[in-house]
Design a protein around this motif. Sequence first.
Motif, PDB file in Angstrom:
ATOM      1  N   ALA A 185       5.432  12.359  -0.653  1.00 13.17           N
ATOM      2  CA  ALA A 185       6.303  11.226  -0.963  1.00 13.17           C
ATOM      3  C   ALA A 185       7.226  10.913   0.219  1.00 13.17           C
ATOM      4  N   ALA A 186       7.755  11.956   0.855  1.00 13.11           N
ATOM      5  CA  ALA A 186       8.634  11.761   2.015  1.00 13.11           C
ATOM      6  C   ALA A 186       7.858  11.154   3.186  1.00 13.11           C
ATOM      7  N   LEU A 187       6.635  11.602   3.409  1.00 17.42           N
ATOM      8  CA  LEU A 187       5.822  11.069   4.504  1.00 17.42           C
ATOM      9  C   LEU A 187       5.475   9.597   4.284  1.00 17.42           C
ATOM     10  N   THR A 188       5.301   9.205   3.032  1.00 17.32           N
ATOM     11  CA  THR A 188       5.006   7.800   2.733  1.00 17.32           C
ATOM     12  C   THR A 188       6.159   6.899   3.154  1.00 17.32           C
ATOM     13  N   VAL A 189       7.379   7.356   2.903  1.00 19.33           N
ATOM     14  CA  VAL A 189       8.561   6.596   3.324  1.00 19.33           C
ATOM     15  C   VAL A 189       8.585   6.481   4.852  1.00 19.33           C
ATOM     16  N   CYS A 190       8.290   7.571   5.548  1.00 18.59           N
ATOM     17  CA  CYS A 190       8.259   7.559   7.020  1.00 18.59           C
ATOM     18  C   CYS A 190       7.196   6.598   7.553  1.00 18.59           C
ATOM     19  N   LEU A 191       6.026   6.590   6.911  1.00 18.02           N
ATOM     20  CA  LEU A 191       4.936   5.717   7.353  1.00 18.02           C
ATOM     21  C   LEU A 191       5.320   4.252   7.202  1.00 18.02           C
ATOM     22  N   ARG A 192       5.901   3.907   6.062  1.00 20.91           N
ATOM     23  CA  ARG A 192       6.294   2.510   5.849  1.00 20.91           C
ATOM     24  C   ARG A 192       7.342   2.081   6.875  1.00 20.91           C
ATOM     25  N   TRP A 193       8.291   2.954   7.158  1.00 24.88           N
ATOM     26  CA  TRP A 193       9.325   2.626   8.149  1.00 24.88           C
ATOM     27  C   TRP A 193       8.711   2.407   9.530  1.00 24.88           C
ATOM     28  N   LEU A 194       7.785   3.270   9.938  1.00 28.40           N
ATOM     29  CA  LEU A 194       7.158   3.173  11.254  1.00 28.40           C
ATOM     30  C   LEU A 194       6.392   1.860  11.412  1.00 28.40           C
ATOM     31  N   LEU A 195       5.555   1.532  10.414  1.00 24.03           N
ATOM     32  CA  LEU A 195       4.729   0.330  10.513  1.00 24.03           C
ATOM     33  C   LEU A 195       5.583  -0.940  10.458  1.00 24.03           C
ATOM     34  N   ARG A 219       0.820  -1.220   0.000  1.00 21.52           N
ATOM     35  CA  ARG A 219       0.000   0.000   0.000  1.00 21.52           C
ATOM     36  C   ARG A 219       0.851   1.265   0.000  1.00 21.52           C
ATOM     37  N   THR A 220       1.844   1.325   0.890  1.00 20.37           N
ATOM     38  CA  THR A 220       2.677   2.529   0.934  1.00 20.37           C
ATOM     39  C   THR A 220       3.525   2.668  -0.319  1.00 20.37           C
ATOM     40  N   ILE A 221       3.904   1.545  -0.932  1.00 22.53           N
ATOM     41  CA  ILE A 221       4.655   1.596  -2.194  1.00 22.53           C
ATOM     42  C   ILE A 221       3.786   2.200  -3.294  1.00 22.53           C
ATOM     43  N   VAL A 222       2.528   1.759  -3.357  1.00 25.98           N
ATOM     44  CA  VAL A 222       1.602   2.314  -4.356  1.00 25.98           C
ATOM     45  C   VAL A 222       1.357   3.800  -4.080  1.00 25.98           C
TER      46      VAL A 222
END
Length: 511
Positions: free
Chosen positions: A460-470, A354-357
């Motif tokens: 785009a930067a926030l998406t990377v942060c979200l994936r790392w957190l989860l 999901r975060t990749i998409v």
Amino acid sequence: MEVTKKEPVVDSVDEKDVQVGVITDLDEGEVFLRQHGFTDEDVQGLLDDEARNKAVVRKVDLILLPLLAGTYMLQYIDKSALAYSAVFDLLKSTHMSSNEYSWLASIFYIAYLVAEYPWNVLAQKTNLAKVVSCNIVAWGAMLMITASCSSFTGMAICRFLLGVFEAPITPCFMMIIGMWYTRSQQPFRAGVFYSCNGVGAMVGGVLTFGIGQIKTIAVWRAIYLILGGITVCWGIVMLFFLPGDVLSAKRFNLEDKALLIGRGRLGRTGIINHQIKWNQIREALVDPQVWILFFFTLFNEVVNGGIANFSKLIIKGLTHDSLTTVALGIPFGAFQVVWVLSGTYFASRFANYRTIVMFAYLIPTIIGIALMWKLDHATHKVGVLFSYYIVGAYVCSLVLALQMPATNLGGYTKRSTGVAFVFLAYCAGNIIGPHAFLAKEAPIYQTGCKVLLACSSAQAALTVCLRWLLARRNKQRDAAAAAANESGAPLEVDESADLTDFENPNFRYVL
């Protein structure tokens, strides 16, 4: 496996969980199972029946998705009535300036911001379907009343009330999807109804093109009258056919409901609980995941607020003809359908994509905004038009972000609070977005393009942060579970309770 209908077994539920019909600790889906005598083995048997699962999902799809999709199509068309009207004679008839027009776009979302959470609480405590349906009728009526306005003041009042009545629709729809479908099925189902924004753009364009031929009354008044009348009729349909929740749905038998509750167990997010739990509200507000989604949605809707309200004026700068402007806007809707359905399909089809998409579908938006800004609008009209069409890819990222709280938050109150909080950002972004487009910079709107480019890059930067957190949370929980198993004291939790994702160590986040 066929499970026979059970007689109610109310005594099997602990008295501390059910007192005078008020649910405290248990999810109401679990109470339903106990009251009707369904054991864990019965539910597992239903879950193992693949044919029955497919039949129930198909039945849910046929009942829910047409209603949600139809509503979303009308909602987009009705929200766009202002933009369609501006292409014709709205500004002249109501003596409005471009700055006042920008405020009309913002006023809608100010009302949305004020009304959204109260509606969300009311929907949780009463009947979600009735709240949604009555608001659809009310916003249709408000559209029709708007046709009588002759000044900015009248338009502003109607626009505010329109925002109030539309406020519960999307949050409630996200909760509906979270209630009826498993976590793997939710993104595509949400994509199906949200893609109807694109269908609405196409249908609205064709409909407005036809209304534009009317000569008897002002075209903008005809737009509001016709669209409002259609919406009122649709709201009445929703009132009769939209089910309130899994437990009270009349077109499903007891075994179907038990199966749907069992499917809801798989994600450990619960089905429904009508009690507001303040500890879950506090937990939602201190969860970093919710804040990342808040800012992601805020930046996304700054982009949306600008594009939705000024794109028609950008196109009009290329043609100077109202009907041609409406016609050229139709392909934008087709592109949006493709973006949303393809992205949500990939997110549903492949686990933890999901975060990749979300990241990938921001790239066309960034490219499109840059081209709209830098291409010469006089000599590269086709290029500017195509760049406008590809900008809409950001909507797919939004759909996935809006679905994340319903998917990745446990505890019904925490889920509904997370959904509502993210939608506050949705409103705020739409309030801000139109004001980045300065009238003196028409038709290119350089400042608007710069703001939109910055916002989409920040997303785009926030998406990377979200994936790392989860991913980090899942890794920590896997390590804790492994350590507990090695010590001979595995982690145990009451899965039937209305627990949050923080309280349930077995909860795993979708990336």
